[in-house]
Design a protein around this motif. Structure first.
Motif, PDB file in Angstrom:
ATOM      1  N   TRP A 189       0.798  -1.216   0.000  1.00  0.00           N
ATOM      2  CA  TRP A 189       0.000   0.000   0.000  1.00  0.00           C
ATOM      3  C   TRP A 189       0.833   1.270   0.000  1.00  0.00           C
ATOM      4  CZ3 TRP A 189      -4.510  -0.199  -1.828  1.00  0.00           C
ATOM      5  CH2 TRP A 189      -5.311  -1.330  -1.652  1.00  0.00           C
ATOM      6  N   VAL A 190       2.084   1.211   0.396  1.00  0.00           N
ATOM      7  CA  VAL A 190       2.904   2.416   0.418  1.00  0.00           C
ATOM      8  C   VAL A 190       3.049   3.021  -0.973  1.00  0.00           C
ATOM      9  CG1 VAL A 190       5.139   1.261   0.126  1.00  0.00           C
ATOM     10  CG2 VAL A 190       5.011   3.427   1.387  1.00  0.00           C
ATOM     11  N   TRP A 191       2.924   2.217  -2.018  1.00  0.00           N
ATOM     12  CA  TRP A 191       2.941   2.744  -3.390  1.00  0.00           C
ATOM     13  C   TRP A 191       1.587   2.585  -4.077  1.00  0.00           C
ATOM     14  CZ3 TRP A 191       1.968  -1.025  -7.037  1.00  0.00           C
ATOM     15  CH2 TRP A 191       2.194  -2.355  -6.640  1.00  0.00           C
ATOM     16  N   ALA A 192       0.835   1.533  -3.729  1.00  0.00           N
ATOM     17  CA  ALA A 192      -0.469   1.322  -4.364  1.00  0.00           C
ATOM     18  C   ALA A 192      -1.482   2.387  -3.938  1.00  0.00           C
ATOM     19  CB  ALA A 192      -1.009  -0.067  -4.039  1.00  0.00           C
ATOM     20  N   ASN A 193      -1.266   3.017  -2.783  1.00  0.00           N
ATOM     21  CA  ASN A 193      -2.124   4.138  -2.378  1.00  0.00           C
ATOM     22  C   ASN A 193      -2.179   5.208  -3.460  1.00  0.00           C
ATOM     23  OD1 ASN A 193      -2.924   3.245   0.176  1.00  0.00           O
ATOM     24  ND2 ASN A 193      -1.182   4.191   1.213  1.00  0.00           N
ATOM     25  N   PHE A 194      -1.028   5.470  -4.076  1.00  0.00           N
ATOM     26  CA  PHE A 194      -0.976   6.511  -5.103  1.00  0.00           C
ATOM     27  C   PHE A 194      -1.686   6.066  -6.383  1.00  0.00           C
ATOM     28  CE2 PHE A 194       2.488   7.620  -2.284  1.00  0.00           C
ATOM     29  CZ  PHE A 194       2.279   8.985  -2.109  1.00  0.00           C
ATOM     30  N   ALA A 195      -1.641   4.769  -6.665  1.00  0.00           N
ATOM     31  CA  ALA A 195      -2.375   4.260  -7.824  1.00  0.00           C
ATOM     32  C   ALA A 195      -3.871   4.441  -7.616  1.00  0.00           C
ATOM     33  CB  ALA A 195      -2.040   2.786  -8.050  1.00  0.00           C
ATOM     34  N   ALA A 196      -4.340   4.180  -6.395  1.00  0.00           N
ATOM     35  CA  ALA A 196      -5.764   4.348  -6.096  1.00  0.00           C
ATOM     36  C   ALA A 196      -6.172   5.807  -6.180  1.00  0.00           C
ATOM     37  CB  ALA A 196      -6.065   3.794  -4.699  1.00  0.00           C
ATOM     38  N   SER A 197      -5.389   6.679  -5.582  1.00  0.00           N
ATOM     39  CA  SER A 197      -5.728   8.105  -5.590  1.00  0.00           C
ATOM     40  C   SER A 197      -5.642   8.690  -6.988  1.00  0.00           C
ATOM     41  CB  SER A 197      -4.798   8.863  -4.646  1.00  0.00           C
ATOM     42  OG  SER A 197      -5.212  10.191  -4.485  1.00  0.00           O
ATOM     43  N   MET A 198      -4.735   8.154  -7.808  1.00  0.00           N
ATOM     44  CA  MET A 198      -4.599   8.612  -9.184  1.00  0.00           C
ATOM     45  C   MET A 198      -5.895   8.393  -9.965  1.00  0.00           C
ATOM     46  SD  MET A 198      -1.678   7.313 -11.795  1.00  0.00           S
ATOM     47  CE  MET A 198      -2.380   5.649 -11.761  1.00  0.00           C
ATOM     48  N   CYS A 199      -6.632   7.336  -9.610  1.00  0.00           N
ATOM     49  CA  CYS A 199      -7.910   7.084 -10.275  1.00  0.00           C
ATOM     50  C   CYS A 199      -8.903   8.207  -9.990  1.00  0.00           C
ATOM     51  CB  CYS A 199      -8.489   5.746  -9.810  1.00  0.00           C
ATOM     52  SG  CYS A 199      -7.551   4.301 -10.347  1.00  0.00           S
ATOM     53  N   ALA A 200      -8.776   8.833  -8.823  1.00  0.00           N
ATOM     54  CA  ALA A 200      -9.694   9.914  -8.459  1.00  0.00           C
ATOM     55  C   ALA A 200      -9.303  11.242  -9.095  1.00  0.00           C
ATOM     56  CB  ALA A 200      -9.749  10.064  -6.938  1.00  0.00           C
ATOM     57  N   VAL A 201      -8.013  11.515  -9.232  1.00  0.00           N
ATOM     58  CA  VAL A 201      -7.625  12.795  -9.840  1.00  0.00           C
ATOM     59  C   VAL A 201      -7.700  12.738 -11.355  1.00  0.00           C
ATOM     60  CG1 VAL A 201      -6.167  13.383  -7.878  1.00  0.00           C
ATOM     61  CG2 VAL A 201      -5.128  12.303  -9.878  1.00  0.00           C
ATOM     62  N   GLY A 202      -7.495  11.534 -11.943  1.00  0.00           N
ATOM     63  CA  GLY A 202      -7.641  11.369 -13.377  1.00  0.00           C
ATOM     64  C   GLY A 202      -6.376  11.666 -14.170  1.00  0.00           C
ATOM     65  N   PRO A 203      -6.334  11.208 -15.421  1.00  0.00           N
ATOM     66  CA  PRO A 203      -5.131  11.367 -16.253  1.00  0.00           C
ATOM     67  C   PRO A 203      -4.775  12.812 -16.555  1.00  0.00           C
ATOM     68  CG  PRO A 203      -6.966  10.500 -17.545  1.00  0.00           C
ATOM     69  CD  PRO A 203      -7.372  10.427 -16.113  1.00  0.00           C
ATOM     70  N   ALA A 204      -5.757  13.691 -16.669  1.00  0.00           N
ATOM     71  CA  ALA A 204      -5.454  15.099 -16.955  1.00  0.00           C
ATOM     72  C   ALA A 204      -4.655  15.715 -15.826  1.00  0.00           C
ATOM     73  CB  ALA A 204      -6.744  15.881 -17.179  1.00  0.00           C
ATOM     74  N   ALA A 205      -5.019  15.406 -14.587  1.00  0.00           N
ATOM     75  CA  ALA A 205      -4.282  15.935 -13.450  1.00  0.00           C
ATOM     76  C   ALA A 205      -2.902  15.302 -13.338  1.00  0.00           C
ATOM     77  CB  ALA A 205      -5.071  15.710 -12.158  1.00  0.00           C
TER      78      ALA A 205
ATOM     79  N   GLY B 217      -6.281  15.602  -3.221  1.00  0.00           N
ATOM     80  CA  GLY B 217      -6.316  15.478  -4.681  1.00  0.00           C
ATOM     81  C   GLY B 217      -6.985  16.651  -5.355  1.00  0.00           C
ATOM     82  N   ALA B 218      -7.896  17.314  -4.656  1.00  0.00           N
ATOM     83  CA  ALA B 218      -8.590  18.472  -5.241  1.00  0.00           C
ATOM     84  C   ALA B 218      -7.598  19.540  -5.681  1.00  0.00           C
ATOM     85  CB  ALA B 218      -9.577  19.052  -4.228  1.00  0.00           C
ATOM     86  N   TRP B 219      -6.490  19.672  -4.965  1.00  0.00           N
ATOM     87  CA  TRP B 219      -5.525  20.725  -5.290  1.00  0.00           C
ATOM     88  C   TRP B 219      -4.546  20.280  -6.373  1.00  0.00           C
ATOM     89  CZ3 TRP B 219      -7.416  25.072  -3.964  1.00  0.00           C
ATOM     90  CH2 TRP B 219      -8.391  25.066  -2.948  1.00  0.00           C
TER      91      TRP B 219
END
Length: 467
Positions: free
Chosen positions: A363-379, A430-432
């Motif tokens: 999870w120390v790296w997979a956390n970022f994969a999960a959060s990346m799904c919320a911010v999206g590829p444009a971000a 992630g909003a920022w």
């Protein structure tokens, strides 16, 4: 960069948003190569997070406690009438969003962005159906509303809150109540008191407040970087993939609270009117303090708050924000809840459950994969562009805000108290990162909007998220 004040809020601040480079960028890889590299790195991280549990050890697959890694949910392709509604909203924003962001007057644009964000979030939630998508989300036994409806004495609830945090005792709080400070439960108790105590009404409340973060982001960026920079962000704020988790989770409500705290801080830091500075500063301090009493991790919004003041190059808002925050902390203390005591007990409770088994090595790296799904590829691409000298020179504000959001995520990750479900828990950070979409070329805006819309639709239609 000069902070925006009342005398500097005209829509046409060309010096702040010009696409022409201020200075020659240092030689290096072409822009398209760097953008592609950012997407490929993000894709590799996501694919690895998906595959490792299935091809790793059976123990790892069992102990990550998610069925659609790295997201918390079940793989279950589904759809209904609302799928068509969501597609229509997405196509509409892709088609006219960039034009509308330029053409509408500033005030109406901010409101329209919020309205579209609400419609987008509701349409995604309703792909799961009204009952599962909205009305039962906060009404499950481990959620807030059943407990909130059972609170008959608010004073006693606050006085005894600490004593019920630890698990394996007859009066232990349910999972979500115990894992958050007393302000989270108090929020839903107050909702029940004003007649919004059903799961449906509380769910709609979280959507309304959570999507209002789109307005708060535009207000903050408009004050710190100019309205034209904020206009670039508006369509992306309207159809963010984060909407999958804003509708419906309490974290959507938390997002709205602290986003407005940052927006008010930005107003306080960029105004020349003493009364406005004072009122906005007090509001910022109160909301950000209320945020840490809703979620312990939102103390890390202090990183974004400091970034806001660094961009504005003014620290006077602290004269109003800090005392207001102290009042909120003091009020809870007088009522019987001391934040630090709750935090230490939650740390212990955290390791009484599945968190003690979830492997930090994954999870120390997979956390970022999960959060990346919320911010999206444009971000993701926007965040990659923050590392370019030209981007820093032209849009200092969104670069600093985006990196502050990422820094808050990194600190939460290193704490060891974020293992899974970060697509939901890290929404306020992630909003920022989303503000970095202002760095994308306007001629590519529709392409990246399409990528955001497709990401949200695929996730919401393939994975039955638990929020």
């Amino acid at each position: 960069m000069v902070p925006v004040t009342e005398t500097q809020t005209a829509p046409d601040q060309q010096s702040d948003i010009s696409d022409e480079p201020v200075a020659a960028s240092p030689p290096g890889a072409p822009r398209w190569f760097r953008d592609t590299a950012a997407i490929l790195v993000a894709a590799a991280l996501l694919v690895t997070a998906i595959l490792v549990p299935f091809y790793g050890s059976p123990e790892l697959k069992l102990n990550i406690f998610v069925l659609a890694p790295p997201l918390f949910g079940d793989v279950d392709p589904h759809g209904n009438y609302s799928t068509a509604v969501a597609v229509a909203i997405g196509l509409l924003v892709i088609a006219i969003g960039p034009w509308a962001a330029r053409a509408l007057r500033w005030g109406p644009l901010v409101v329209v962005t919020w309205v579209v964000a609400m419609a987008w979030t509701l349409s995604l939630a309703l792909i799961d159906g009204w009952t599962r998508g909205i009305s039962v989300q906060l009404d499950r036994p481990d959620e807030y509303m059943p407990t909130a409806r059972g609170v008959s004495d608010i004073g006693r609830m606050l006085q005894t809150f600490d004593s019920r945090i630890l698990d394996f005792q007859p009066n232990s709080w349910p999972t979500h109540v115990s894992g958050h400070p007393a302000g989270a439960l108090l929020s839903f108790v107050l909702l029940d008191r004003v007649g919004l105590g059903t799961g449906t009404r509380a769910g709609v409340f979280c959507i309304v407040v959570g999507t209002s973060a789109a307005m708060a982001i535009l207000v903050a960026v408009g004050r710190l970087a100019g309205q034209d920079t904020a206009r670039r962000i508006a369509p992306f704020a309207a159809v963010t993939p984060a909407a999958v988790w804003i509708g419906v989770s309490a974290d959507g409500y938390f997002l709205g609270v602290v986003a407005w705290g940052i927006a008010l801080l930005a107003i306080s830091a960029t105004t020349d009117a003493p009364r406005v500075r004072a009122i906005a500063g007090v509001g910022a301090g109160a909301l950000l303090a209320w945020g840490i009493f809703c979620n312990y991790g939102l103390t890390l919004m202090g990183v974004v708050a400091v970034a806001t003041l660094v961009v504005a190059r003014r620290w006077k808002p602290l004269l109003w924000a800090v005392p207001a925050a102290i009042v909120v902390v003091g009020a809870f203390a007088l009522a019987g809840f001391w934040w630090l005591d709750g935090y230490h007990l939650v740390y212990e409770r955290y390791y009484q459950g599945i968190a003690s088994k979830r492997p930090y090595s994954y999870w120390v790296w997979a956390n970022f994969a999960a959060s990346m799904c919320a911010v999206g590829p444009a971000a993701v691409v926007g965040l990659g562009r923050t590392l370019r000298w030209g981007a820093i020179r032209r849009r200092e504000a969104v670069v600093i805000l985006g990196l502050a959001g990422l820094a808050a995520m990194a600190l939460a990750d290193l704490s060891g108290l974020s293992k899974a479900e970060t697509e939901r828990i890290w929404l306020p950070f992630g909003a920022w990162i989303l503000t970095t979409t202002a760095l994308l070329p306007p001629k590519h805006a529709r392409f990246w909007l399409a990528a955001q819309v497709l990401t949200a639709l695929l996730i919401n239609s393939i994975v039955r998220t638990h929020w």
